[in-house]
Write an enzyme that holds these catalytic residues in place. Sequence first.
Site, PDB file in Angstrom:
ATOM      1  N   LYS A  35       0.841  -1.206   0.000  1.00 10.41           N
ATOM      2  CA  LYS A  35       0.000   0.000   0.000  1.00 10.41           C
ATOM      3  C   LYS A  35       0.872   1.252   0.000  1.00 10.41           C
ATOM      4  CE  LYS A  35      -0.357   0.028   5.051  1.00 10.41           C
ATOM      5  NZ  LYS A  35      -1.075  -0.551   6.192  1.00 10.41           N
ATOM      6  N   ARG A 133     -10.962   0.811  14.604  1.00  7.00           N
ATOM      7  CA  ARG A 133     -10.926   1.466  13.298  1.00  7.00           C
ATOM      8  C   ARG A 133     -11.875   0.675  12.396  1.00  7.00           C
ATOM      9  NH1 ARG A 133      -5.105   1.946  10.368  1.00  7.00           N
ATOM     10  NH2 ARG A 133      -5.667  -0.211   9.960  1.00  7.00           N
ATOM     11  N   HIS A 162      -6.722  -6.743  12.898  1.00  5.39           N
ATOM     12  CA  HIS A 162      -5.473  -5.967  12.863  1.00  5.39           C
ATOM     13  C   HIS A 162      -5.100  -5.574  14.293  1.00  5.39           C
ATOM     14  CE1 HIS A 162      -2.348  -3.772  10.886  1.00  5.39           C
ATOM     15  NE2 HIS A 162      -2.792  -2.579  11.191  1.00  5.39           N
ATOM     16  N   ARG A 217       0.790 -10.656   7.086  1.00  2.71           N
ATOM     17  CA  ARG A 217       0.711  -9.436   6.260  1.00  2.71           C
ATOM     18  C   ARG A 217       1.882  -8.500   6.549  1.00  2.71           C
ATOM     19  NH1 ARG A 217      -4.477  -9.332   8.803  1.00  2.71           N
ATOM     20  NH2 ARG A 217      -3.802  -7.402   9.806  1.00  2.71           N
ATOM     21  N   TYR A 259      16.708  30.549   7.966  1.00  2.00           N
ATOM     22  CA  TYR A 259      15.536  31.296   8.456  1.00  2.00           C
ATOM     23  C   TYR A 259      15.496  31.341   9.977  1.00  2.00           C
ATOM     24  CZ  TYR A 259      13.592  30.891   3.729  1.00  2.00           C
ATOM     25  OH  TYR A 259      13.366  30.965   2.389  1.00  2.00           O
ATOM     26  N   CYS A 306      15.154  24.158   5.018  1.00  2.00           N
ATOM     27  CA  CYS A 306      14.304  24.951   4.119  1.00  2.00           C
ATOM     28  C   CYS A 306      13.499  24.028   3.209  1.00  2.00           C
ATOM     29  CB  CYS A 306      15.158  25.897   3.286  1.00  2.00           C
ATOM     30  SG  CYS A 306      16.256  26.910   4.289  1.00  2.00           S
ATOM     31  N   MET A 307      12.758  24.627   2.287  1.00  4.19           N
ATOM     32  CA  MET A 307      11.863  23.825   1.450  1.00  4.19           C
ATOM     33  C   MET A 307      12.631  22.836   0.569  1.00  4.19           C
ATOM     34  SD  MET A 307       8.805  25.112  -1.039  1.00  4.19           S
ATOM     35  CE  MET A 307       7.839  25.895   0.233  1.00  4.19           C
ATOM     36  N   ASP A 308      13.719  23.297  -0.062  1.00  2.91           N
ATOM     37  CA  ASP A 308      14.455  22.415  -0.976  1.00  2.91           C
ATOM     38  C   ASP A 308      15.952  22.365  -0.689  1.00  2.91           C
ATOM     39  OD1 ASP A 308      12.093  22.236  -3.028  1.00  2.91           O
ATOM     40  OD2 ASP A 308      12.475  24.384  -2.740  1.00  2.91           O
TER      41      ASP A 308
HETATM   42  C1  LIG Z   1      -0.380  -1.603   6.805  1.00  2.00           C
HETATM   43  C2  LIG Z   1      -0.994  -2.867   7.223  1.00  2.00           C
HETATM   44  C3  LIG Z   1      -0.193  -3.988   7.511  1.00  2.00           C
HETATM   45  C4  LIG Z   1       1.315  -3.963   7.521  1.00  2.00           C
HETATM   46  O1  LIG Z   1       1.774  -3.374   8.735  1.00  2.00           O
HETATM   47  P1  LIG Z   1       3.343  -3.336   9.064  1.00  2.00           P
HETATM   48  O2  LIG Z   1       3.397  -2.865  10.462  1.00  2.00           O
HETATM   49  O3  LIG Z   1       3.952  -2.381   8.114  1.00  2.00           O
HETATM   50  O4  LIG Z   1       3.852  -4.717   8.872  1.00  2.00           O
HETATM   51  C5  LIG Z   1      -0.844  -5.185   7.794  1.00  2.00           C
HETATM   52  N1  LIG Z   1      -2.197  -5.246   7.827  1.00  2.00           N
HETATM   53  C6  LIG Z   1      -2.986  -4.181   7.579  1.00  2.00           C
HETATM   54  C7  LIG Z   1      -4.460  -4.342   7.641  1.00  2.00           C
HETATM   55  C8  LIG Z   1      -2.408  -2.953   7.286  1.00  2.00           C
HETATM   56  O5  LIG Z   1      -3.200  -1.900   7.049  1.00  2.00           O
END
Ligand SMILES: *Cc1c(COP(=O)(O)O)cnc(C)c1O
Length: 370
Positions: A35, A133, A162, A217, A259, A306-308
């Site tokens: 993601k 969540r 999760h 995951r 700055y 700074c910005m860049d």
């Molecule tokens: C982002 C995410 C993960 C991965 O989490 P990490 O801590 O980066 O391993 C696993 N499951 C779900 C649902 C997530 O949103």
Amino acid sequence: MSYCWAEIDLNAILFNLKKIREIVGDNVKIMAIVKADAYGHGLEEVAKQISSKENVYFGVSSLQEGIRLREEGIDEPVVNLLPPLPQDIREMVHWGITPIITNDGIAKLIDDECKRQGKILPVHIKIDTGMGRLGIRPESAVDFVLKIREYGNLFLEGIYTHFASADTDKEFTEYQLKVFLTTLKKLEEKGIKFPLRHSANSSAILNFSSSHLDMVRPGIALYGVNPSPYNSVKLKPAMSVKAKVIQVKELPAGHSISYGRTHILSRNTRVAVIGIGYAQGLLRALSNKGSVLINGKRAPILGIICMDQCVIDVTDSGEVRVGDEAVIMGKQDAEEITAWELANLSGTIPYELLTAFGHQLPRRYKFSEQ
Ligand SMILES: *Cc1c(COP(=O)(O)O)cnc(C)c1O
């Protein structure tokens, strides 16, 4: 030629994937979490690399990311970890992107669309065991799943939860896992079994083998950063960040820098300006705190970023010239600046740094020696 860039080592990602495979064994499936543009490492590049080596599922955080994988020729299962918007359902079914289910009304719309397109779509039900969540409350799970089961064109492939604090709170993680397993048991008593039960993110993969279940995951661990700074598993960071020196000059003691004049030189100083700033992911919170590597040694960041651009002290760095390479994150000779070091200094976590750098910098890919 850009002033700064992120270097992505695709072999490091494969190395980390292999480590994860060793930890979970051969009987557990892996959903590689890609993601947010693969945590800033580049969705297509990372997914293609992984797909060439391992049989995995991919986890994304938008339909658009799922479609990008399909257009790249990735035909492995792709799960969008955010629930679909009603307007996206037609495309989602068309491209065969697996949705998570957190709402009966949406499930019905998906089933209707599947019927229209003559397809069966796998879905994963999300249970909220304590994250507060996304997901169905455990006490409503059985009734919810019984309802979803009525939809003939949805295949109940997965069920998952999760963890809120697998990196810091063993007790709460064990509690969440228990709630999840109890929910699964209640479902089994109603004759409902899911082929893929999953819960473990990177922290849980490394710390709670009892949470591995049918699938894990991993996100941050794939990219070579330990989810907590205390873990000893050796991973290879895949992202380094570099910037070019764009000016070098001498300034006298008493001169102010950048700055707000937050830094006044305490000695005659050779300063270098490097071409990276907060617009490229070098958080302003690192002003007067961080350092960069140049000629294999640390050179402190002076004044406000700074910005860049930002200013560094190269008085003790040996010869420094315009065009030299400074390492913001990563290794140079024997020295290393880790994502955790930068995160601790700036009051954030490596996840935010990787995505900030990765989304704002041009990326260069390499394959390190293994
Ligand atoms: C982002 C995410 C993960 C991965 O989490 P990490 O801590 O980066 O391993 C696993 N499951 C779900 C649902 C997530 O949103």
